[in-house]
Design a protein around this motif. Sequence first.
Motif, PDB file in Angstrom:
ATOM      1  N   HIS A 144       3.904  32.964  -5.582  1.00 24.26           N
ATOM      2  CA  HIS A 144       5.087  32.773  -6.408  1.00 24.26           C
ATOM      3  C   HIS A 144       4.706  32.384  -7.833  1.00 24.26           C
ATOM      4  CE1 HIS A 144       8.930  30.925  -7.744  1.00 24.26           C
ATOM      5  NE2 HIS A 144       9.454  31.872  -6.992  1.00 24.26           N
ATOM      6  N   LEU A 145       3.807  31.431  -7.963  1.00 23.78           N
ATOM      7  CA  LEU A 145       3.486  30.957  -9.328  1.00 23.78           C
ATOM      8  C   LEU A 145       2.703  32.004 -10.117  1.00 23.78           C
ATOM      9  CD1 LEU A 145       0.469  29.521 -10.309  1.00 23.78           C
ATOM     10  CD2 LEU A 145       1.009  28.113  -8.341  1.00 23.78           C
ATOM     11  N   ILE A 146       1.894  32.788  -9.429  1.00 19.55           N
ATOM     12  CA  ILE A 146       1.150  33.839 -10.128  1.00 19.55           C
ATOM     13  C   ILE A 146       2.099  34.962 -10.562  1.00 19.55           C
ATOM     14  CG2 ILE A 146      -0.588  35.664  -9.834  1.00 19.55           C
ATOM     15  CD1 ILE A 146      -2.267  33.657  -8.245  1.00 19.55           C
ATOM     16  N   ALA A 147       3.035  35.338  -9.681  1.00 24.42           N
ATOM     17  CA  ALA A 147       3.994  36.388 -10.043  1.00 24.42           C
ATOM     18  C   ALA A 147       4.861  35.930 -11.216  1.00 24.42           C
ATOM     19  CB  ALA A 147       4.866  36.756  -8.839  1.00 24.42           C
ATOM     20  N   GLN A 148       5.226  34.650 -11.205  1.00 25.93           N
ATOM     21  CA  GLN A 148       6.031  34.114 -12.302  1.00 25.93           C
ATOM     22  C   GLN A 148       5.243  34.162 -13.620  1.00 25.93           C
ATOM     23  OE1 GLN A 148       7.706  30.272 -11.250  1.00 25.93           O
ATOM     24  NE2 GLN A 148       9.672  31.086 -11.920  1.00 25.93           N
ATOM     25  N   ALA A 149       3.978  33.784 -13.548  1.00 19.70           N
ATOM     26  CA  ALA A 149       3.147  33.752 -14.758  1.00 19.70           C
ATOM     27  C   ALA A 149       2.847  35.156 -15.274  1.00 19.70           C
ATOM     28  CB  ALA A 149       1.839  33.014 -14.477  1.00 19.70           C
ATOM     29  N   ALA A 150       2.780  36.133 -14.376  1.00 25.78           N
ATOM     30  CA  ALA A 150       2.392  37.490 -14.775  1.00 25.78           C
ATOM     31  C   ALA A 150       3.581  38.338 -15.207  1.00 25.78           C
ATOM     32  CB  ALA A 150       1.673  38.180 -13.605  1.00 25.78           C
ATOM     33  N   LYS A 182       2.243  35.157 -23.278  1.00 25.79           N
ATOM     34  CA  LYS A 182       1.349  36.307 -23.205  1.00 25.79           C
ATOM     35  C   LYS A 182      -0.015  35.983 -22.594  1.00 25.79           C
ATOM     36  CE  LYS A 182      -0.702  40.089 -25.674  1.00 25.79           C
ATOM     37  NZ  LYS A 182      -1.056  40.761 -26.904  1.00 25.79           N
ATOM     38  N   THR A 183      -0.614  34.898 -23.000  1.00 24.31           N
ATOM     39  CA  THR A 183      -1.919  34.554 -22.420  1.00 24.31           C
ATOM     40  C   THR A 183      -1.898  33.203 -21.727  1.00 24.31           C
ATOM     41  OG1 THR A 183      -2.552  33.779 -24.621  1.00 24.31           O
ATOM     42  CG2 THR A 183      -3.438  35.900 -23.925  1.00 24.31           C
ATOM     43  N   GLY A 184      -1.081  32.290 -22.227  1.00 24.79           N
ATOM     44  CA  GLY A 184      -1.070  30.937 -21.688  1.00 24.79           C
ATOM     45  C   GLY A 184      -0.644  30.870 -20.235  1.00 24.79           C
ATOM     46  N   ALA A 185       0.392  31.622 -19.900  1.00 29.68           N
ATOM     47  CA  ALA A 185       0.964  31.504 -18.554  1.00 29.68           C
ATOM     48  C   ALA A 185      -0.060  31.840 -17.475  1.00 29.68           C
ATOM     49  CB  ALA A 185       2.191  32.407 -18.431  1.00 29.68           C
ATOM     50  N   LEU A 186      -0.816  32.925 -17.648  1.00 25.79           N
ATOM     51  CA  LEU A 186      -1.765  33.321 -16.598  1.00 25.79           C
ATOM     52  C   LEU A 186      -2.977  32.389 -16.561  1.00 25.79           C
ATOM     53  CD1 LEU A 186      -1.928  35.475 -14.359  1.00 25.79           C
ATOM     54  CD2 LEU A 186      -3.443  36.784 -15.838  1.00 25.79           C
ATOM     55  N   LEU A 187      -3.406  31.887 -17.732  1.00 28.04           N
ATOM     56  CA  LEU A 187      -4.509  30.920 -17.743  1.00 28.04           C
ATOM     57  C   LEU A 187      -4.074  29.629 -17.050  1.00 28.04           C
ATOM     58  CD1 LEU A 187      -5.871  31.585 -21.341  1.00 28.04           C
ATOM     59  CD2 LEU A 187      -7.167  31.879 -19.225  1.00 28.04           C
ATOM     60  N   THR A 188      -2.869  29.173 -17.335  1.00 24.08           N
ATOM     61  CA  THR A 188      -2.351  27.981 -16.671  1.00 24.08           C
ATOM     62  C   THR A 188      -2.254  28.218 -15.164  1.00 24.08           C
ATOM     63  OG1 THR A 188      -1.057  27.476 -18.650  1.00 24.08           O
ATOM     64  CG2 THR A 188      -0.453  26.313 -16.640  1.00 24.08           C
ATOM     65  N   ALA A 189      -1.768  29.408 -14.781  1.00 28.67           N
ATOM     66  CA  ALA A 189      -1.648  29.740 -13.360  1.00 28.67           C
ATOM     67  C   ALA A 189      -3.010  29.766 -12.677  1.00 28.67           C
ATOM     68  CB  ALA A 189      -0.949  31.089 -13.190  1.00 28.67           C
ATOM     69  N   SER A 190      -4.043  30.153 -13.432  1.00 26.45           N
ATOM     70  CA  SER A 190      -5.392  30.192 -12.860  1.00 26.45           C
ATOM     71  C   SER A 190      -5.835  28.785 -12.444  1.00 26.45           C
ATOM     72  CB  SER A 190      -6.389  30.757 -13.885  1.00 26.45           C
ATOM     73  OG  SER A 190      -6.006  32.054 -14.290  1.00 26.45           O
ATOM     74  N   VAL A 191      -5.604  27.829 -13.342  1.00 22.02           N
ATOM     75  CA  VAL A 191      -5.981  26.442 -13.041  1.00 22.02           C
ATOM     76  C   VAL A 191      -5.083  25.887 -11.931  1.00 22.02           C
ATOM     77  CG1 VAL A 191      -6.188  24.116 -13.996  1.00 22.02           C
ATOM     78  CG2 VAL A 191      -6.795  26.095 -15.413  1.00 22.02           C
ATOM     79  N   ARG A 192      -3.785  26.107 -12.057  1.00 18.35           N
ATOM     80  CA  ARG A 192      -2.835  25.519 -11.125  1.00 18.35           C
ATOM     81  C   ARG A 192      -3.014  26.071  -9.695  1.00 18.35           C
ATOM     82  NH1 ARG A 192       1.984  22.715 -11.171  1.00 18.35           N
ATOM     83  NH2 ARG A 192       3.488  23.318  -9.578  1.00 18.35           N
TER      84      ARG A 192
ATOM     85  N   ASP B 115       6.163  47.367 -15.161  1.00 15.77           N
ATOM     86  CA  ASP B 115       5.255  46.276 -14.798  1.00 15.77           C
ATOM     87  C   ASP B 115       6.039  45.042 -14.362  1.00 15.77           C
ATOM     88  OD1 ASP B 115       3.224  47.969 -15.625  1.00 15.77           O
ATOM     89  OD2 ASP B 115       2.870  46.936 -17.526  1.00 15.77           O
ATOM     90  N   GLY B 116       7.106  44.757 -15.108  1.00 21.04           N
ATOM     91  CA  GLY B 116       7.920  43.579 -14.807  1.00 21.04           C
ATOM     92  C   GLY B 116       8.611  43.697 -13.452  1.00 21.04           C
ATOM     93  N   LEU B 117       9.110  44.882 -13.126  1.00 21.28           N
ATOM     94  CA  LEU B 117       9.791  45.065 -11.835  1.00 21.28           C
ATOM     95  C   LEU B 117       8.809  44.983 -10.667  1.00 21.28           C
ATOM     96  CD1 LEU B 117      12.394  47.845 -12.664  1.00 21.28           C
ATOM     97  CD2 LEU B 117      12.900  45.547 -11.809  1.00 21.28           C
ATOM     98  N   LEU B 118       7.633  45.576 -10.849  1.00 19.17           N
ATOM     99  CA  LEU B 118       6.626  45.505  -9.777  1.00 19.17           C
ATOM    100  C   LEU B 118       6.246  44.045  -9.514  1.00 19.17           C
ATOM    101  CD1 LEU B 118       4.525  46.646  -7.821  1.00 19.17           C
ATOM    102  CD2 LEU B 118       3.079  47.220  -9.781  1.00 19.17           C
ATOM    103  N   THR B 119       6.048  43.292 -10.584  1.00 18.20           N
ATOM    104  CA  THR B 119       5.687  41.885 -10.443  1.00 18.20           C
ATOM    105  C   THR B 119       6.839  41.088  -9.845  1.00 18.20           C
ATOM    106  OG1 THR B 119       4.385  42.199 -12.459  1.00 18.20           O
ATOM    107  CG2 THR B 119       4.630  39.948 -11.650  1.00 18.20           C
ATOM    108  N   ALA B 120       8.055  41.383 -10.308  1.00 14.42           N
ATOM    109  CA  ALA B 120       9.231  40.663  -9.809  1.00 14.42           C
ATOM    110  C   ALA B 120       9.449  40.913  -8.312  1.00 14.42           C
ATOM    111  CB  ALA B 120      10.478  41.055 -10.606  1.00 14.42           C
ATOM    112  N   ALA B 121       9.045  42.093  -7.836  1.00 14.85           N
ATOM    113  CA  ALA B 121       9.167  42.374  -6.400  1.00 14.85           C
ATOM    114  C   ALA B 121       8.371  41.345  -5.595  1.00 14.85           C
ATOM    115  CB  ALA B 121       8.667  43.784  -6.100  1.00 14.85           C
ATOM    116  N   PHE B 122       7.161  41.054  -6.052  1.00 17.31           N
ATOM    117  CA  PHE B 122       6.342  40.086  -5.320  1.00 17.31           C
ATOM    118  C   PHE B 122       6.833  38.652  -5.543  1.00 17.31           C
ATOM    119  CE2 PHE B 122       3.660  43.865  -5.441  1.00 17.31           C
ATOM    120  CZ  PHE B 122       3.352  43.973  -4.094  1.00 17.31           C
TER     121      PHE B 122
END
Lengths: 296, 296
Positions: A144-150, A182-192, B115-122
């Motif tokens: 869930h948190l990775i999908a949200q960040a991505a 753009k970059t912060g969310a996925l880096l934060t998700a990596s740590v979290r 990309d957003g829809l594919l990610t939102a699916a997960f």
Amino acid sequence: MDLKAYLAERKAVVDQELARVLPPGSGPGARVVEAMRYSLLGGGKRLRPILCLAAAEAVGGASQQVMPVACALEMIHTYSLIHDDLPAMDDDDLRRGRPTCHKQFDEATAILAGDGLLTAAFLVLAAGARQQPTKAVLYAEVIHLIAQAAGHEGMVGGQMADLLAEGQPSSLEQVEAIHRLKTGALLTASVRSGALLGGGGPDQVAALTRFGEKFGLIFQITDDLLDVEGDTAEMGKATGMDAVRQKATYPAVLGVAGAKAQAQSLVAAALADLQTFGAAADPLRELVQYLLVRRK
Amino acid sequence: MDLKAYLAERKAVVDQELARVLPPGSGPGARVVEAMRYSLLGGGKRLRPILCLAAAEAVGGASQQVMPVACALEMIHTYSLIHDDLPAMDDDDLRRGRPTCHKQFDEATAILAGDGLLTAAFLVLAAGARQQPTKAVLYAEVIHLIAQAAGHEGMVGGQMADLLAEGQPSSLEQVEAIHRLKTGALLTASVRSGALLGGGGPDQVAALTRFGEKFGLIFQITDDLLDVEGDTAEMGKATGMDAVRQKATYPAVLGVAGAKAQAQSLVAAALADLQTFGAAADPLRELVQYLLVRRK
């Protein structure tokens, strides 16, 4: 600790694991797997996987157990590079020192390779959950948190905002808002995600998430600085492009000296987030300081 | 049963749920959410969600419980349409009776919306797992099978193969291999995931999976036939394009009459897969027969 040796060792482990989870394809669609492997296995610092493994270890977890998450993060990062490089987006020819995916293959294949890597990331996460059924609930949290960040609330939304901001005058607040996504969310998700799946308690996860947020900002500031001051050969991609594209960057709004000062003060704050952690967090401490001196 | 009323009622429920799980965005990246909603909420038969809900009910499950999976399947299907319609891929202007996403917005926005829809699916799948922690292991199974069906071993691989086959003479085996991946895999996953999360036993899940595989083939055969015999206005997209693009299709290798006979014999076999199911499988029985007479 010897950060250079640590990074080299971790990169080797992650590279090997990535090659294992994405073997060459067969059958009529094999070409897309070839393109996915071309981009995924063609170098890269593996910063997101290494952050994830280091965060797991900081809370006393075993890095091997979070390896599926580490791989998924790198797959998502690579897909985003492939799509960002497309002619309709940033139109870049060079990435990680080699032709971009659409230059090496073609546009249709590159679009599909990105789609394939994004999907494979969730395949690897689900496979991790299946292998550790006792952690299935924790994996649901991580997915869930990775999908949200991505997705559109994170990286995809940030790339959209970044494209829209091109050529527009931007304030510091706007630059930060874009880069947080753009970059912060996925880096934060990596740590979290590493902290969560590594078994961290709520306070530990919260502290490491704050660290991850600062790490993301520092990364972006130093990335912007490298685009101004870095060397194309060393970085494996074109430099000076932010100015050409009138991108919203930190040096553009703060000046080079101002951006450097901002990065240094954020590093001090990030180190403070790690105060309650012992020596197990040393790699994270080294990593965040390394951002200030990296050349690529 | 009144299939038309059943389909209309199910479509309304799914449409409402899709609008709920993807609310309008805010902030700097809101445009991509607008494009995601434009494509996701702009019509469509909702066949994959309806199959998923019907499969859950066929094994005695509650359709409401599998709704996150139903939504995720439609999001994945919609993302694939957006990317397939791009200029570098099939270059289509019309979809579901309206301009395609890149025509309505622009190419970069359409790539990001996919990309957003594919990610939102997960994201939606993971949110479903979080809401039902006792089913987290089953959800891991479902996420895994959907990612497999959507990715390079499924839909993405099939789209790659389909592009490569354009203009090449194809055998029936090649056409089937491509369509099993391109459309069959996700349709099969729709039935299988509904059966699994609906609480079906191993034999039930296996029988419904066989049914789903045949459903996928019949769907593709009748889809190919509609491209030959269908009406652009009724279908909401251009027809006759397979021949223009020299696509690998069933009518191209079997002739129109041969393709129709093939579809009919597969429907009989699909009905046989449902033999051990009671009246709860009636919607699935009606759905597969409906494929033979559908006009869009």
